[in-house]
Write a protein that holds these residues in place. Structure first.
Motif, PDB file in Angstrom:
ATOM      1  N   ASP A 178       0.831  -1.195   0.000  1.00 48.29           N
ATOM      2  CA  ASP A 178       0.000   0.000   0.000  1.00 48.29           C
ATOM      3  C   ASP A 178       0.869   1.248   0.000  1.00 48.29           C
ATOM      4  O   ASP A 178       2.037   1.214   0.397  1.00 48.29           O
ATOM      5  N   LYS A 179       0.278   2.361  -0.425  1.00 54.04           N
ATOM      6  CA  LYS A 179       0.982   3.640  -0.412  1.00 54.04           C
ATOM      7  C   LYS A 179       1.424   3.981   1.009  1.00 54.04           C
ATOM      8  O   LYS A 179       0.758   3.644   1.985  1.00 54.04           O
ATOM      9  N   CYS A 180       2.551   4.654   1.129  1.00 54.19           N
ATOM     10  CA  CYS A 180       3.074   5.032   2.448  1.00 54.19           C
ATOM     11  C   CYS A 180       2.126   5.987   3.168  1.00 54.19           C
ATOM     12  O   CYS A 180       1.385   6.755   2.544  1.00 54.19           O
ATOM     13  N   ARG A 181       2.175   5.943   4.496  1.00 52.38           N
ATOM     14  CA  ARG A 181       1.525   6.985   5.287  1.00 52.38           C
ATOM     15  C   ARG A 181       2.213   8.315   4.989  1.00 52.38           C
ATOM     16  O   ARG A 181       3.408   8.359   4.715  1.00 52.38           O
ATOM     17  N   ASN A 182       1.444   9.401   5.083  1.00 52.70           N
ATOM     18  CA  ASN A 182       1.933  10.693   4.604  1.00 52.70           C
ATOM     19  C   ASN A 182       2.775  11.421   5.655  1.00 52.70           C
ATOM     20  O   ASN A 182       2.269  12.204   6.454  1.00 52.70           O
ATOM     21  N   PHE A 183       4.075  11.142   5.635  1.00 57.67           N
ATOM     22  CA  PHE A 183       5.011  11.783   6.555  1.00 57.67           C
ATOM     23  C   PHE A 183       5.117  13.275   6.259  1.00 57.67           C
ATOM     24  O   PHE A 183       5.174  14.101   7.178  1.00 57.67           O
ATOM     25  N   TYR A 184       5.114  13.628   4.991  1.00 57.09           N
ATOM     26  CA  TYR A 184       5.221  15.036   4.601  1.00 57.09           C
ATOM     27  C   TYR A 184       4.107  15.862   5.241  1.00 57.09           C
ATOM     28  O   TYR A 184       4.346  16.899   5.856  1.00 57.09           O
ATOM     29  N   ARG A 185       2.889  15.396   5.102  1.00 58.33           N
ATOM     30  CA  ARG A 185       1.760  16.137   5.664  1.00 58.33           C
ATOM     31  C   ARG A 185       1.844  16.194   7.191  1.00 58.33           C
ATOM     32  O   ARG A 185       1.540  17.218   7.807  1.00 58.33           O
ATOM     33  N   ALA A 186       2.275  15.091   7.798  1.00 61.11           N
ATOM     34  CA  ALA A 186       2.354  15.027   9.266  1.00 61.11           C
ATOM     35  C   ALA A 186       3.304  16.073   9.839  1.00 61.11           C
ATOM     36  O   ALA A 186       3.054  16.623  10.913  1.00 61.11           O
ATOM     37  N   VAL A 187       4.385  16.364   9.123  1.00 63.95           N
ATOM     38  CA  VAL A 187       5.394  17.266   9.690  1.00 63.95           C
ATOM     39  C   VAL A 187       5.311  18.689   9.146  1.00 63.95           C
ATOM     40  O   VAL A 187       6.017  19.574   9.650  1.00 63.95           O
ATOM     41  N   THR A 188       4.456  18.939   8.156  1.00 63.46           N
ATOM     42  CA  THR A 188       4.349  20.301   7.610  1.00 63.46           C
ATOM     43  C   THR A 188       3.008  20.951   7.899  1.00 63.46           C
ATOM     44  O   THR A 188       2.831  22.139   7.630  1.00 63.46           O
ATOM     45  N   LYS A 189       2.050  20.209   8.421  1.00 66.01           N
ATOM     46  CA  LYS A 189       0.717  20.779   8.674  1.00 66.01           C
ATOM     47  C   LYS A 189       0.792  21.876   9.735  1.00 66.01           C
ATOM     48  O   LYS A 189       1.712  21.916  10.561  1.00 66.01           O
ATOM     49  N   VAL A 190      -0.185  22.761   9.713  1.00 67.41           N
ATOM     50  CA  VAL A 190      -0.299  23.778  10.751  1.00 67.41           C
ATOM     51  C   VAL A 190      -0.861  23.107  12.002  1.00 67.41           C
ATOM     52  O   VAL A 190      -1.902  22.455  11.966  1.00 67.41           O
ATOM     53  N   ASN A 191      -0.143  23.255  13.109  1.00 63.58           N
ATOM     54  CA  ASN A 191      -0.467  22.547  14.345  1.00 63.58           C
ATOM     55  C   ASN A 191      -0.771  23.575  15.432  1.00 63.58           C
ATOM     56  O   ASN A 191      -0.047  24.557  15.576  1.00 63.58           O
ATOM     57  N   SER A 192      -1.833  23.341  16.210  1.00 61.23           N
ATOM     58  CA  SER A 192      -2.206  24.286  17.270  1.00 61.23           C
ATOM     59  C   SER A 192      -1.088  24.446  18.299  1.00 61.23           C
ATOM     60  O   SER A 192      -1.000  25.469  18.985  1.00 61.23           O
ATOM     61  N   ARG A 193      -0.216  23.447  18.396  1.00 53.16           N
ATOM     62  CA  ARG A 193       0.921  23.489  19.310  1.00 53.16           C
ATOM     63  C   ARG A 193       2.007  24.428  18.790  1.00 53.16           C
ATOM     64  O   ARG A 193       2.889  24.849  19.535  1.00 53.16           O
ATOM     65  N   GLY A 194       1.945  24.736  17.500  1.00 52.57           N
ATOM     66  CA  GLY A 194       2.956  25.595  16.894  1.00 52.57           C
ATOM     67  C   GLY A 194       4.112  24.838  16.287  1.00 52.57           C
ATOM     68  O   GLY A 194       4.925  25.400  15.562  1.00 52.57           O
ATOM     69  N   LEU A 195       4.184  23.550  16.568  1.00 51.79           N
ATOM     70  CA  LEU A 195       5.243  22.684  16.050  1.00 51.79           C
ATOM     71  C   LEU A 195       4.702  21.270  15.899  1.00 51.79           C
ATOM     72  O   LEU A 195       3.938  20.802  16.745  1.00 51.79           O
ATOM     73  N   ASN A 196       5.116  20.600  14.863  1.00 51.37           N
ATOM     74  CA  ASN A 196       4.874  19.162  14.755  1.00 51.37           C
ATOM     75  C   ASN A 196       6.061  18.433  15.379  1.00 51.37           C
ATOM     76  O   ASN A 196       7.190  18.918  15.329  1.00 51.37           O
ATOM     77  N   VAL A 197       5.797  17.268  15.958  1.00 52.99           N
ATOM     78  CA  VAL A 197       6.830  16.535  16.685  1.00 52.99           C
ATOM     79  C   VAL A 197       7.079  15.174  16.048  1.00 52.99           C
ATOM     80  O   VAL A 197       6.157  14.366  15.909  1.00 52.99           O
ATOM     81  N   ILE A 198       8.336  14.951  15.655  1.00 52.14           N
ATOM     82  CA  ILE A 198       8.800  13.629  15.235  1.00 52.14           C
ATOM     83  C   ILE A 198       9.529  13.050  16.443  1.00 52.14           C
ATOM     84  O   ILE A 198      10.620  13.503  16.788  1.00 52.14           O
ATOM     85  N   ALA A 199       8.920  12.093  17.108  1.00 48.26           N
ATOM     86  CA  ALA A 199       9.494  11.525  18.330  1.00 48.26           C
ATOM     87  C   ALA A 199      10.287  10.269  17.981  1.00 48.26           C
ATOM     88  O   ALA A 199       9.783   9.385  17.282  1.00 48.26           O
ATOM     89  N   GLU A 200      11.505  10.192  18.483  1.00 49.68           N
ATOM     90  CA  GLU A 200      12.434   9.150  18.056  1.00 49.68           C
ATOM     91  C   GLU A 200      12.574   8.013  19.065  1.00 49.68           C
ATOM     92  O   GLU A 200      12.763   8.251  20.258  1.00 49.68           O
ATOM     93  N   VAL A 201      12.520   6.805  18.544  1.00 47.40           N
ATOM     94  CA  VAL A 201      12.756   5.592  19.328  1.00 47.40           C
ATOM     95  C   VAL A 201      14.251   5.309  19.260  1.00 47.40           C
ATOM     96  O   VAL A 201      14.780   4.907  18.226  1.00 47.40           O
TER      97      VAL A 201
END
Length: 266
Positions: A35-58
């Motif tokens: 299947d097509k990948c989940r949309n990482f681009y949208r997840a990290v570039t969207k306007v977020n009420s927090r003011g920042l999107n968070v990529i949390a690392e394992v």
């Protein structure tokens, strides 16, 4: 030889060995029906009420910090990140230097609904296909470790596979050389990351983000990486105009990931 030079040399040897075990044709066959990948681009570039999107690392370990989390359970950590409100998850898969594993990608993909970034040292086109086959939705490419032709080839392949590229730079001259390739070969499959760690000294300077962000006309696709440890650091990179942050060590080393996440982003 610098630390990064040694890591890249070791990675090229490792990949050369793994390619003999699984040819690229086999990987292409594996990804053909995915299947097509989940949309990482949208997840990290969207306007977020927090003011920042968070990529949390394992992240279990690193060359500079050693073991970061003794009771390391990658799927439990990823679930916690999703519960906390992270927008994407980064998974370290390098074994020799970071004690990561490729299988963590698939394991985590099965338990969270967030897009997953494969964090590794991509030095061969084969790894782009390997990443897709393993369940990644995005890959990290470090501009300083790749020749221009390699970088473009990897970005073309990634877009064809619906993988987003996080193109990471560490210094101004590299940024000036590659900033125009964000959006190549088509819009919505690449974002730019500024890493605050100096690859030669491995020292971290949070001012790197502010300094390099000033060289960009648009920061809507910009991610800040490394050195973000306190709420003041979060506010500092927000002022630089970044749209997202990649953060791992300070979360994974905390006794309570939930409390640390809330402290930083709540």
């Amino acid at each position: 030889m610098s630390t990064i030079d040694k890591i890249i040399a070791d990675k090229r040897r490792e990949v050369s060995s793994r390619k003999r075990q699984k040819p690229i044709e086999q990987l292409k066959e594996e990804v053909h029906s995915m299947d097509k990948c989940r949309n990482f681009y949208r997840a990290v570039t969207k306007v977020n009420s927090r003011g920042l999107n968070v990529i949390a690392e394992v992240k279990k370990a690193s060359p500079s910090a050693g073991i970061i989390r003794e009771d390391f359970d990658p799927t439990a950590i990823a679930r916690t990140y999703e519960k906390c409100g992270a927008d994407a998850v980064s998974v370290l898969t390098d074994e020799k230097y970071f004690q990561g594993r490729l299988e963590y990608l698939r394991q985590i993909k099965e338990v969270v609904n967030l897009p997953i970034l494969r964090k590794d040292f991509i030095v061969d086109l084969w790894q782009v296909y390997e990443s897709r086959a393993a369940g990644a939705d995005a890959i990290l490419l470090i501009a300083e470790t790749l020749r221009p032709g390699e970088l473009l080839d990897f970005m073309i392949a990634a877009a064809e596979l619906t993988l987003t590229v996080l193109l990471e730079v560490h210094q101004a001259d590299t940024l000036l050389a590659v900033r125009s390739v964000i959006g190549f070969p088509k819009k919505g499959y690449s974002v730019l990351g500024i890493n605050n760690r100096d690859l030669a000294t491995m020292q971290v300077d949070l001012n790197t983000t502010s300094r390099l962000a000033g060289l960009l006309d648009n920061t809507d696709e910009l991610v800040a990486e490394s050195g973000i440890k306190r709420r003041a650091d979060v506010e500092k990179v927000k002022k630089a105009g970044v749209r997202a942050v990649l953060i791992g060590q300070v979360l994974c080393e905390s006794p309570s990931i939930e409390e640390k996440f809330a402290e930083l982003f709540g």
